[in-house]
Design an enzyme around this catalytic site. Structure first.
Site, PDB file in Angstrom:
ATOM      1  N   LYS A   9       8.147   3.162  -1.779  1.00  0.00           N
ATOM      2  CA  LYS A   9       7.473   2.233  -2.689  1.00  0.00           C
ATOM      3  C   LYS A   9       8.498   1.304  -3.357  1.00  0.00           C
ATOM      4  O   LYS A   9       9.711   1.538  -3.268  1.00  0.00           O
ATOM      5  CB  LYS A   9       6.678   3.036  -3.725  1.00  0.00           C
ATOM      6  CG  LYS A   9       5.542   3.869  -3.115  1.00  0.00           C
ATOM      7  CD  LYS A   9       4.750   4.611  -4.197  1.00  0.00           C
ATOM      8  CE  LYS A   9       3.615   5.414  -3.583  1.00  0.00           C
ATOM      9  NZ  LYS A   9       2.792   6.094  -4.626  1.00  0.00           N
ATOM     10  N   TYR A  49      -5.226   1.376  -0.450  1.00  0.00           N
ATOM     11  CA  TYR A  49      -5.608   2.318  -1.502  1.00  0.00           C
ATOM     12  C   TYR A  49      -7.111   2.250  -1.799  1.00  0.00           C
ATOM     13  O   TYR A  49      -7.547   2.608  -2.907  1.00  0.00           O
ATOM     14  CB  TYR A  49      -4.797   2.052  -2.765  1.00  0.00           C
ATOM     15  CG  TYR A  49      -3.411   2.688  -2.760  1.00  0.00           C
ATOM     16  CD1 TYR A  49      -3.251   4.059  -2.543  1.00  0.00           C
ATOM     17  CD2 TYR A  49      -2.266   1.924  -2.997  1.00  0.00           C
ATOM     18  CE1 TYR A  49      -1.989   4.645  -2.552  1.00  0.00           C
ATOM     19  CE2 TYR A  49      -0.998   2.511  -3.003  1.00  0.00           C
ATOM     20  CZ  TYR A  49      -0.874   3.875  -2.780  1.00  0.00           C
ATOM     21  OH  TYR A  49       0.379   4.465  -2.799  1.00  0.00           O
ATOM     22  N   ASN A 112       6.359   6.874  -8.253  1.00  0.00           N
ATOM     23  CA  ASN A 112       6.706   8.142  -7.609  1.00  0.00           C
ATOM     24  C   ASN A 112       7.334   7.974  -6.222  1.00  0.00           C
ATOM     25  O   ASN A 112       7.200   8.830  -5.360  1.00  0.00           O
ATOM     26  CB  ASN A 112       5.517   9.112  -7.625  1.00  0.00           C
ATOM     27  CG  ASN A 112       4.299   8.550  -6.917  1.00  0.00           C
ATOM     28  OD1 ASN A 112       4.373   7.482  -6.318  1.00  0.00           O
ATOM     29  ND2 ASN A 112       3.202   9.267  -6.963  1.00  0.00           N
ATOM     30  N   HIS A 115       5.048   7.023  -0.539  1.00  0.00           N
ATOM     31  CA  HIS A 115       3.669   7.287  -0.111  1.00  0.00           C
ATOM     32  C   HIS A 115       3.686   8.015   1.224  1.00  0.00           C
ATOM     33  O   HIS A 115       4.524   7.726   2.071  1.00  0.00           O
ATOM     34  CB  HIS A 115       2.879   5.982   0.067  1.00  0.00           C
ATOM     35  CG  HIS A 115       1.623   6.183   0.868  1.00  0.00           C
ATOM     36  ND1 HIS A 115       0.467   6.664   0.314  1.00  0.00           N
ATOM     37  CD2 HIS A 115       1.368   6.046   2.191  1.00  0.00           C
ATOM     38  CE1 HIS A 115      -0.452   6.798   1.266  1.00  0.00           C
ATOM     39  NE2 HIS A 115       0.073   6.424   2.413  1.00  0.00           N
ATOM     40  N   GLU A 126      -3.919   4.155   8.308  1.00  0.00           N
ATOM     41  CA  GLU A 126      -2.803   3.473   7.652  1.00  0.00           C
ATOM     42  C   GLU A 126      -1.803   2.925   8.671  1.00  0.00           C
ATOM     43  O   GLU A 126      -1.271   1.825   8.502  1.00  0.00           O
ATOM     44  CB  GLU A 126      -2.136   4.437   6.658  1.00  0.00           C
ATOM     45  CG  GLU A 126      -3.084   4.768   5.502  1.00  0.00           C
ATOM     46  CD  GLU A 126      -2.626   5.920   4.614  1.00  0.00           C
ATOM     47  OE1 GLU A 126      -1.533   6.485   4.859  1.00  0.00           O
ATOM     48  OE2 GLU A 126      -3.367   6.257   3.673  1.00  0.00           O
TER      49      GLU A 126
HETATM   50  P1  RTP Z   1       0.178   8.211  -2.382  1.00  0.00           P
HETATM   51  O1  RTP Z   1      -1.209   7.938  -1.841  1.00  0.00           O
HETATM   52  O2  RTP Z   1       0.795   7.028  -3.056  1.00  0.00           O
HETATM   53  O3  RTP Z   1       1.031   8.846  -1.331  1.00  0.00           O
HETATM   54  O4  RTP Z   1       0.073   9.333  -3.513  1.00  0.00           O
HETATM   55  P2  RTP Z   1      -0.750  10.681  -3.443  1.00  0.00           P
HETATM   56  O5  RTP Z   1      -1.510  10.790  -2.154  1.00  0.00           O
HETATM   57  O6  RTP Z   1       0.175  11.792  -3.792  1.00  0.00           O
HETATM   58  O7  RTP Z   1      -1.775  10.492  -4.656  1.00  0.00           O
HETATM   59  P3  RTP Z   1      -3.169   9.722  -4.680  1.00  0.00           P
HETATM   60  O8  RTP Z   1      -4.157  10.613  -5.310  1.00  0.00           O
HETATM   61  O9  RTP Z   1      -3.491   9.159  -3.328  1.00  0.00           O
HETATM   62  O10 RTP Z   1      -2.895   8.534  -5.684  1.00  0.00           O
HETATM   63  C1  RTP Z   1      -2.257   7.348  -5.273  1.00  0.00           C
HETATM   64  C2  RTP Z   1      -1.265   6.918  -6.335  1.00  0.00           C
HETATM   65  O11 RTP Z   1      -1.980   6.528  -7.506  1.00  0.00           O
HETATM   66  C3  RTP Z   1      -1.278   6.915  -8.665  1.00  0.00           C
HETATM   67  N1  RTP Z   1      -2.120   7.790  -9.449  1.00  0.00           N
HETATM   68  N2  RTP Z   1      -2.255   7.665 -10.741  1.00  0.00           N
HETATM   69  N3  RTP Z   1      -3.043   8.020 -13.431  1.00  0.00           N
HETATM   70  C4  RTP Z   1      -3.532   8.821 -12.511  1.00  0.00           C
HETATM   71  O12 RTP Z   1      -4.303   9.726 -12.761  1.00  0.00           O
HETATM   72  C5  RTP Z   1      -3.113   8.614 -11.126  1.00  0.00           C
HETATM   73  N4  RTP Z   1      -3.524   9.325 -10.094  1.00  0.00           N
HETATM   74  C6  RTP Z   1      -2.887   8.790  -9.030  1.00  0.00           C
HETATM   75  C7  RTP Z   1      -0.008   7.643  -8.222  1.00  0.00           C
HETATM   76  O13 RTP Z   1       1.062   6.720  -8.291  1.00  0.00           O
HETATM   77  C8  RTP Z   1      -0.325   8.031  -6.780  1.00  0.00           C
HETATM   78  O14 RTP Z   1       0.855   8.091  -5.989  1.00  0.00           O
HETATM   79 MG    MG Z   2      -2.723   9.264  -1.434  1.00  0.00          MG
END
Ligand code: RTP
Ligand code: MG
Length: 140
Positions: A9, A49, A112, A115, A126
């Site tokens: 990212k 997203y 973080n 991705h 994707e």
């Molecule tokens: P990514 O898709 O970026 O790999 O991350 P992930 O699967 O671990 O998490 P995901 O649930 O898909 O969420 C995508 C990104 O959104 C942000 N996020 N913020 N404030 C919140 O509650 C919240 N939840 C998710 C995070 O930056 C996450 O990587």
């Molecule tokens: Mg995700």
């Protein structure tokens, strides 16, 4: 062989962590089959997203992921989708174990570092969004 979509990212690119992250997946034994440095358009970010469209953090997430260049990659290997997710660590870096990418390099949920696709369906979707299979991915 399974493939996944991983992306350093904008915060990871800014902090010069591309090499470190690529090295981890190479040393693990996975094969890099495509990669590019790019700036994501708003359209692509909203599509990528899309599952989070209704969530309160969606706008900030799109702002962040389009805020600077990302390093988009396709990796191949046995169980690479779930193993890469384990190597990344939990979404919230505060909960991510030491030794994981997010555990070692991040403190904030919104920044973080990396991705990774979370399922075979996401990986297929994707990879197709970011890469042209014929022109941009190598095959053995
Ligand atoms: P990514 O898709 O970026 O790999 O991350 P992930 O699967 O671990 O998490 P995901 O649930 O898909 O969420 C995508 C990104 O959104 C942000 N996020 N913020 N404030 C919140 O509650 C919240 N939840 C998710 C995070 O930056 C996450 O990587
Ligand atoms: Mg995700």
């Amino acid at each position: 062989m399974e493939k996944t979509f991983l992306m350093v990212k904008p915060d990871g690119v800014e902090r010069k962590l591309i090499g470190e992250i690529v090295t981890r997946f190479e040393k693990k034994g996975f094969q890099l089959v495509g990669a590019k440095l790019m700036t994501i358009s708003r359209d692509l970010a909203e599509n990528h997203y899309g599952e989070h469209k209704e969530r309160p953090f969606f706008g900030e997430l799109v702002d962040f992921i389009t805020s600077g260049p990302v390093f988009a990659m396709v990796w191949e290997g046995e169980n690479v989708i779930s193993v890469a997710r384990n190597m990344m660590g939990k979404t919230n870096p505060a909960d991510a174990a030491p030794g994981t990418i997010r555990g070692d390099y991040a403190t904030q949920m919104s920044n973080n570092i990396i991705h990774g696709s979370d399922s075979p369906e996401s990986a297929l979707r994707e990879i197709g969004l970011f890469f042209s299979e014929e022109a941009e991915l190598v095959s053995k």
